[in-house]
Structure formats: C-alpha cells, structure tokens
Design an enzyme around this catalytic site. Sequence first.
Site, PDB file in Angstrom:
ATOM      1  NE  ARG A 107      -3.639   0.703   1.990  1.00  0.00           N
ATOM      2  CZ  ARG A 107      -5.004   0.513   2.686  1.00  0.00           C
ATOM      3  NH1 ARG A 107      -5.065   1.287   3.709  1.00  0.00           N
ATOM      4  NH2 ARG A 107      -5.956  -0.108   1.952  1.00  0.00           N
ATOM      5  CG  HIS A 134      -8.320  -0.043  -3.071  1.00  0.00           C
ATOM      6  ND1 HIS A 134      -7.669  -1.068  -2.507  1.00  0.00           N
ATOM      7  CD2 HIS A 134      -8.964   0.180  -1.747  1.00  0.00           C
ATOM      8  CE1 HIS A 134      -7.607  -1.460  -1.347  1.00  0.00           C
ATOM      9  NE2 HIS A 134      -8.615  -0.667  -0.543  1.00  0.00           N
ATOM     10  CD  GLN A 137     -12.884  -2.069  -0.804  1.00  0.00           C
ATOM     11  OE1 GLN A 137     -12.171  -1.897   0.173  1.00  0.00           O
ATOM     12  NE2 GLN A 137     -14.000  -2.578  -0.600  1.00  0.00           N
ATOM     13  CG  ASP A 226     -13.561   6.341  -1.189  1.00  0.00           C
ATOM     14  OD1 ASP A 226     -13.266   5.885   0.157  1.00  0.00           O
ATOM     15  OD2 ASP A 226     -12.466   6.008  -2.148  1.00  0.00           O
ATOM     16  CB  CYS A 266     -14.101   1.159  -0.235  1.00  0.00           C
ATOM     17  SG  CYS A 266     -13.745   2.745  -0.028  1.00  0.00           S
ATOM     18  NE  ARG A 294     -10.083  -5.457   0.584  1.00  0.00           N
ATOM     19  CZ  ARG A 294      -9.281  -4.601   0.960  1.00  0.00           C
ATOM     20  NH1 ARG A 294      -9.990  -3.513   1.575  1.00  0.00           N
ATOM     21  NH2 ARG A 294      -8.216  -4.330   0.852  1.00  0.00           N
TER      22      ARG A 294
HETATM   23  N1   CP Z   1     -11.162  -0.496   2.504  1.00  0.00           N
HETATM   24  C1   CP Z   1      -9.825  -0.532   2.844  1.00  0.00           C
HETATM   25  O1   CP Z   1      -9.136  -0.644   2.108  1.00  0.00           O
HETATM   26  O2   CP Z   1      -9.910  -0.391   4.310  1.00  0.00           O
HETATM   27  P1   CP Z   1      -8.376  -0.046   4.928  1.00  0.00           P
HETATM   28  O3   CP Z   1      -7.904   1.478   4.570  1.00  0.00           O
HETATM   29  O4   CP Z   1      -8.620  -0.097   6.385  1.00  0.00           O
HETATM   30  O5   CP Z   1      -7.291  -1.069   4.497  1.00  0.00           O
HETATM   31  N1  NVA Z   2     -10.023   6.526  -1.438  1.00  0.00           N
HETATM   32  C1  NVA Z   2      -9.631   6.183  -0.034  1.00  0.00           C
HETATM   33  C2  NVA Z   2      -9.979   4.608   0.059  1.00  0.00           C
HETATM   34  C3  NVA Z   2      -9.614   3.945   1.557  1.00  0.00           C
HETATM   35  C4  NVA Z   2      -9.802   2.456   1.625  1.00  0.00           C
HETATM   36  C5  NVA Z   2      -8.209   6.424   0.474  1.00  0.00           C
HETATM   37  O1  NVA Z   2      -7.606   6.525  -0.587  1.00  0.00           O
HETATM   38  O2  NVA Z   2      -7.966   6.831   1.409  1.00  0.00           O
END
Ligand code: CP
Ligand code: NVA
Length: 309
Positions: A107, A134, A137, A226, A266, A294
């Site tokens: 990430r 993502h 997700q 989101d 999400c 997930r």
């Molecule tokens: N939806 C998601 O990716 O959650 P986190 O940021 O908690 O991993």
């Molecule tokens: N768009 C959000 C998604 C989190 C899972 C972010 O990038 O923070």
Amino acid sequence: MKALKHKDLISILDLTVEEIQEILSLAATLKQRLAKNMHFTPLAGKTLAMIFEKPSLRTRVTFETGMTQLGGHAIFLGPSEISLGVRESVADAARNLERWVNGIMARTFSHQTVVDLAREASIPVINGLTDRLHPCQVLSDCLTVQEKLGLLSGVKVAFLGDGNNVAHSWINAAARLGMNLSIACPPGYEPLSEIVREGQTAADSTILVTNEVAEALDGADVVYTDVWTSMGQENEAEKRRTAFAPYQLNKAALALARPNALVMHCLPAHRNEEITDDVIDGPQSIVYDQAENRLHVQKAILTLLMGEQ
Ligand code: CP
Ligand code: NVA
C-alpha cells in the site's frame, strides 16, 4: 489456474475476464470452506511481506488473517520499518525481499512505487491501494454484488463522490465485467480521463462520468461512495467538504436509485460526511459484507498467485 501463478496484481486490467471469474469462484469456495471449518493450507511454509506507507484496518487484517488461514505467514512492514525510497531504493528493497519471501502486498502513496516493486521483484506483487487504484477492494465488492444480485453483467452501479483510486478500479471492473457505471463527482474531482477513456474503449457496457447526482442514480442497482478526503489529502479536507456536500449519500439521494438498491462503501466511512448514519446503518447497506469479502477474495488471489497449483 496456471495463468495467474507468479503474476502481479497491480490493476484489475491485468486480469482477463476468465481470471477474474476464477478468483471470484475460488473466493466463494474458500468462504464456504471456512464456514464449515475446513482447513485449506496451500501456502504452508510461505511468507507474504506487507508494505504499508499508509494506515489500514481492513487490508492489513484480511491479508494477515488470510495468510494464516492458508497455512502461511505475513510480515507487517509499516512506514517506520523500511521507508521505501528513503532508507533504500525500491529496487533494493525488492531484490532483498524476493530472496526471503514468496509475495509482496504493498500500500503506497505513489502508484509508480508498486509498479516499480513489481518490475524489480521476481515474486508476485499485489496492490493493496495506491493513489491511483484499489483493485483488491473492487474485486471483493464484485463478489459481494454477485452474491446479492446473482450477476454482475448489466448491473448498474452509481458511484457518488471522488473520482479517485476506488472509482478508478470500478471503471476497470466495469470494463472487464460488463457493469454499467455512472460516476457523479463535483467539477474538478472527476476520475482521470485516461482511465475513463481506457475503460470506455474496453467496455461493452456504459461508463459515464457526470456532475449530476440524479443522472448517476437513475435506475441504479448499487450506490457506492467513498471518503471525500483520501489518505494523504488531509490538508484539503475543508475545501473538499464544501465541494462534495451536494454529493452526500443520504436518504434523499438514495431515493433516486432503484427501490432496494444496495448501498456500498469501501470503508473507513466518515459518517455524516459522504454517507449519513441512517443510510450506512439502514436496511440497504451491505458495507460489512463487503469488508468480510476482502478476506475471501484476497485468500483466492494469494492462493492463485503464490500457490503451487
Ligand atoms: N477499504 C480499505 O482498504 O480499508 P483499510 O484502509 O482499512 O485497509
Ligand atoms: N479513497 C480512500 C480509500 C480508502 C480505502 C483512500 O485512498 O483513502
């Protein structure tokens, strides 16, 4: 499926329709097996390195739990552990990790970091969220929609809010799986035009970007939102709250979709910003089913990419 073995998963567009179907089908099987307490340990003795430049609840817990359930092990590498590109180059980190572990989940802020990791490492690299995409997700979301509606092709998904990483992966999924997707964003917050064009070119279905909430919601089977301020954009929060206010998923907005349309997010949610309590906690909400999936979808991905099938 041999085709997925040792592959990277950076974008849903890295996958063929058949490969996505294989992931969703294995995920459904693994979900059933887990419910019956049946062990399945194809990753015994294998290790996943998990690199996190940003915070996480769902991604971290589901990948780590998934590796344990599959008989393997996961190592958490947070921002203070390896400082990719600062303490050492992305390439050097990749060339070390590939000597010890069997896969990397990352990430990162910059999408290019995950692309570079995948190029430099000979082991599978899985995108656990970047500023651009993502994929894990949205693959999990696709399983959730399929479970609830029985199909994906032809389903209309309305996305309200930021044309960012999650919206981008929805465009990719719609292009591959034939969902009709309408994204309603404030002016200036639309998804990247190159991703929209690529999706529209690849899709048999309709992919529409609009500034009109009602247009996106009309006939929608699924309504998705989101956060307005994604991780790393915190200094824009005030400006974004103003720009996105008309795009809130509240009861009035939900009434513009089909009756009983599914509500998805999400997570994490900023309650009463992008989604109101009565909607996220209401009878149409399936947000925790999404979160659960997930685990199952990523176990399928890990098995297909890192297993010895
Ligand atoms: N939806 C998601 O990716 O959650 P986190 O940021 O908690 O991993
Ligand atoms: N768009 C959000 C998604 C989190 C899972 C972010 O990038 O923070």
